[in-house]
Design a protein around this motif. Structure first.
Motif, PDB file in Angstrom:
ATOM      1  N   PHE A 111       6.222 -21.937 -18.330  1.00  0.00           N
ATOM      2  CA  PHE A 111       5.358 -20.855 -18.070  1.00  0.00           C
ATOM      3  C   PHE A 111       5.050 -19.341 -19.321  1.00  0.00           C
ATOM      4  O   PHE A 111       5.453 -18.710 -19.542  1.00  0.00           O
ATOM      5  N   GLU A 112       3.739 -20.200 -19.647  1.00  0.00           N
ATOM      6  CA  GLU A 112       2.666 -19.050 -20.645  1.00  0.00           C
ATOM      7  C   GLU A 112       2.148 -18.087 -19.800  1.00  0.00           C
ATOM      8  O   GLU A 112       0.917 -18.396 -19.255  1.00  0.00           O
ATOM      9  N   CYS A 113       3.071 -16.597 -19.985  1.00  0.00           N
ATOM     10  CA  CYS A 113       2.248 -15.684 -19.196  1.00  0.00           C
ATOM     11  C   CYS A 113       0.614 -15.028 -20.000  1.00  0.00           C
ATOM     12  O   CYS A 113       1.220 -15.204 -20.723  1.00  0.00           O
ATOM     13  N   ARG A 114      -0.002 -14.210 -19.078  1.00  0.00           N
ATOM     14  CA  ARG A 114      -0.530 -14.065 -19.298  1.00  0.00           C
ATOM     15  C   ARG A 114      -0.769 -12.078 -20.534  1.00  0.00           C
ATOM     16  O   ARG A 114      -1.068 -11.755 -21.191  1.00  0.00           O
ATOM     17  N   ASP A 115       0.149 -11.399 -19.253  1.00  0.00           N
ATOM     18  CA  ASP A 115       1.033 -11.059 -19.901  1.00  0.00           C
ATOM     19  C   ASP A 115       2.364 -10.597 -20.199  1.00  0.00           C
ATOM     20  O   ASP A 115       2.480 -11.727 -18.536  1.00  0.00           O
ATOM     21  N   GLN A 116       2.275  -9.706 -20.706  1.00  0.00           N
ATOM     22  CA  GLN A 116       3.967 -10.110 -20.751  1.00  0.00           C
ATOM     23  C   GLN A 116       4.921  -8.721 -19.761  1.00  0.00           C
ATOM     24  O   GLN A 116       4.126  -7.469 -20.319  1.00  0.00           O
ATOM     25  N   VAL A 117       5.260  -9.438 -18.940  1.00  0.00           N
ATOM     26  CA  VAL A 117       5.643  -8.212 -17.716  1.00  0.00           C
ATOM     27  C   VAL A 117       7.047  -8.197 -18.276  1.00  0.00           C
ATOM     28  O   VAL A 117       8.029  -8.768 -17.913  1.00  0.00           O
ATOM     29  N   HIS A 118       7.111  -6.149 -18.310  1.00  0.00           N
ATOM     30  CA  HIS A 118       8.472  -6.050 -18.713  1.00  0.00           C
ATOM     31  C   HIS A 118       8.829  -4.760 -18.012  1.00  0.00           C
ATOM     32  O   HIS A 118      10.094  -3.711 -18.306  1.00  0.00           O
ATOM     33  N   ALA A 119       8.378  -4.343 -16.490  1.00  0.00           N
ATOM     34  CA  ALA A 119       8.307  -3.085 -16.470  1.00  0.00           C
ATOM     35  C   ALA A 119      10.103  -3.481 -15.466  1.00  0.00           C
ATOM     36  O   ALA A 119      10.639  -4.207 -15.300  1.00  0.00           O
ATOM     37  N   GLN A 120      10.503  -1.615 -15.502  1.00  0.00           N
ATOM     38  CA  GLN A 120      12.124  -2.209 -14.515  1.00  0.00           C
ATOM     39  C   GLN A 120      11.789  -0.762 -13.875  1.00  0.00           C
ATOM     40  O   GLN A 120      10.608  -0.041 -13.499  1.00  0.00           O
ATOM     41  N   TYR A 121      12.708  -1.346 -12.316  1.00  0.00           N
ATOM     42  CA  TYR A 121      12.390  -1.434 -11.440  1.00  0.00           C
ATOM     43  C   TYR A 121      13.678  -0.800 -10.268  1.00  0.00           C
ATOM     44  O   TYR A 121      14.810  -1.237 -10.940  1.00  0.00           O
ATOM     45  N   SER A 122      13.881   0.228  -9.958  1.00  0.00           N
ATOM     46  CA  SER A 122      14.661   0.439  -9.736  1.00  0.00           C
ATOM     47  C   SER A 122      15.497  -0.519  -8.309  1.00  0.00           C
ATOM     48  O   SER A 122      14.814  -1.664  -7.908  1.00  0.00           O
ATOM     49  N   ALA A 123      16.670  -0.327  -7.403  1.00  0.00           N
ATOM     50  CA  ALA A 123      17.191  -1.693  -6.340  1.00  0.00           C
ATOM     51  C   ALA A 123      15.794  -1.671  -5.369  1.00  0.00           C
ATOM     52  O   ALA A 123      15.819  -2.424  -4.584  1.00  0.00           O
ATOM     53  N   GLU A 124      15.879  -0.222  -5.025  1.00  0.00           N
ATOM     54  CA  GLU A 124      14.537  -0.580  -3.638  1.00  0.00           C
ATOM     55  C   GLU A 124      12.523  -1.111  -4.148  1.00  0.00           C
ATOM     56  O   GLU A 124      12.571  -1.341  -2.996  1.00  0.00           O
ATOM     57  N   GLU A 125      12.993  -0.679  -5.485  1.00  0.00           N
ATOM     58  CA  GLU A 125      11.398  -0.788  -5.770  1.00  0.00           C
ATOM     59  C   GLU A 125      11.614  -2.312  -5.728  1.00  0.00           C
ATOM     60  O   GLU A 125      10.765  -3.154  -5.514  1.00  0.00           O
TER      61      GLU A 125
END
Length: 417
Positions: A36-50
């Motif tokens: 899969f080639e993404c349109r945007d590179q998604v690098h968000a970091q989330y808490s366990a609840e998020e």
């Protein structure tokens, strides 16, 4: 007579989340470890609840996409093998229908969806909740209140968007009504899935997805194009993308093959006329709301090669045409759509089409809308973005809406092969 699609027998391929996936005419090798080639590179970091909230949204998106692909490849008659039936032109006696999976764009779209749902961990790298995207909106109440995911994403509501955008006062009023009653429109007992859908994928069953997906009031803002539009549509219409270049799941290519699919949902308020328009991209709709009376949801579709469509002028890029909509028995050229009768329509490129949603038989028309499962198939092509949805105009009064019963003028994009 139906055109027939020849497809091989359905074969079982790996499943996700305990959901069996069947795919007619899909090479099993395409399902194994696609890139899969993404349109945007998604690098968000989330808490366990998020992360739990993101996972909830992702799982509902997968259910929607998988159920949709299954519906398109499910037969309702012996005339179509591994394919649903779609109306594609309404000006012919009895309307023109076809096996929708005979179209190459549909085969590619369905293949890409099955590659996603059979490889969810790899595809998820291209998925994001679009938190903070202010141009994407959310319902104001009801569905929003039921969705902890949407409350966390916290984008502007539809009513906030209508208050912020440059638009006519009348369109703003219609937009506020649409926003206020979004949940009544999207949910309820009159939301009914067509026979080919194995499960409910409406807001009744997937409230987090419908609240969080990112709704676009496409015609709200003042523009040159909207001089040819009606204020009640400018305020009473919105679409959302789950998969697509503007959606939650943004994929440029799979195994190097461009992904042109845009898959989501559309709502158009009752007692409105979405004017005649066209675009150089194929588009499909499944109606999932039961009308309040017969012939409430009406669709007009005429292909560019039809003898009713007359050429006025041409350039290297545009063919300007006229269509007299005041011909004998014109009322018979509108197909009625409901979940259990002709729920699926397919518009080839440059098909001139319109939607008339009657409000006379509704007790409270301001609280209702036609609700559809929607897709476009080849948006990867440069001339197929939303800016190239062309609203037709009155031939007699240019730059005003194309009104039913008059001669209308439309610009068709010249197709290149």
């Amino acid at each position: 007579m139906l055109k027939k699609t020849i497809l091989c027998a359905a074969m079982a391929i790996p499943s996700f989340s305990g959901l069996a996936v069947e795919a007619g005419n899909i090479y099993q090798g395409d399902m194994q470890s696609p890139v899969f080639e993404c349109r945007d590179q998604v690098h968000a970091q989330y808490s366990a609840e998020e992360q739990k909230l993101v996972d909830t949204l992702w799982n509902e998106a997968l259910i929607y996409l998988k159920t949709y692909a299954d519906a398109l490849t499910t037969s309702t008659t012996a005339d179509c093998l591994n394919s649903d039936i779609a109306v594609y032109e309404t000006t012919t006696p009895g309307f023109s229908r076809m096996c929708i999976m005979e179209n190459e764009d549909m085969k590619k779209m369905v293949k890409h969806i099955y590659q996603i749902v059979n490889n969810p961990d790899a595809a998820k790298r291209c998925f994001a909740p679009r938190k903070g995207e202010s141009w994407l909106t959310m319902p104001d109440a009801g569905v929003l209140a039921q969705s902890p995911v949407a409350q966390w994403i916290d984008r502007p509501t539809i009513s906030e968007y209508m208050d912020s955008v440059e638009t006519s006062e009348n369109a703003r009023i219609h937009g506020q009504v649409f926003a206020r009653h979004f949940s009544e429109m999207a949910t309820g007992d009159d939301i009914v899935m067509p026979k080919t859908f194995a499960r409910d994928i409406s807001a009744n069953a997937l409230p987090n997805l419908w609240a969080s997906v990112g709704w676009v009031p496409m015609y709200a803002a003042d523009s040159e194009r909207n001089q040819r539009n009606f204020d009640n549509i400018r305020g009473g219409y919105a679409y959302a993308e789950i998969l697509g270049h503007w959606g939650l799941l943004r994929i440029n290519a799979i195994n190097g093959e461009p992904v042109g699919a845009e898959v989501g949902m559309v709502m158009q308020q009752v007692d409105t006329f979405y004017p005649y328009h066209n675009h150089a991209i194929s588009e499909i709709y499944y109606t999932i709301r039961q009308p309040a009376c017969a012939n409430q949801f009406k669709t007009f579709a005429v292909q560019e090669g039809n003898s009713l469509v007359k050429t006025v002028s041409e350039t290297t890029d545009i063919r300007e045409v006229e269509l007299d909509t005041n011909y004998h028995n014109e009322q018979s050229a509108w197909a009625s759509s409901e979940p259990l009768t002709d729920p699926l329509t397919y518009f080839h490129a440059n098909t001139i089409h319109a939607f008339e949603i009657d409000g006379d038989c509704e007790a409270r028309p301001h609280e209702k809308a036609i609700v559809t499962v929607w897709a476009r198939s080849n948006a990867n092509r440069e001339h197929n973005d939303y800016g190239n949805t062309r609203l037709c105009e009155s031939a007699e009064n240019p730059n005003t809406p194309a009104i039913r019963g008059q001669t209308i003028r439309c610009d068709l994009t010249k197709q290149k092969w």
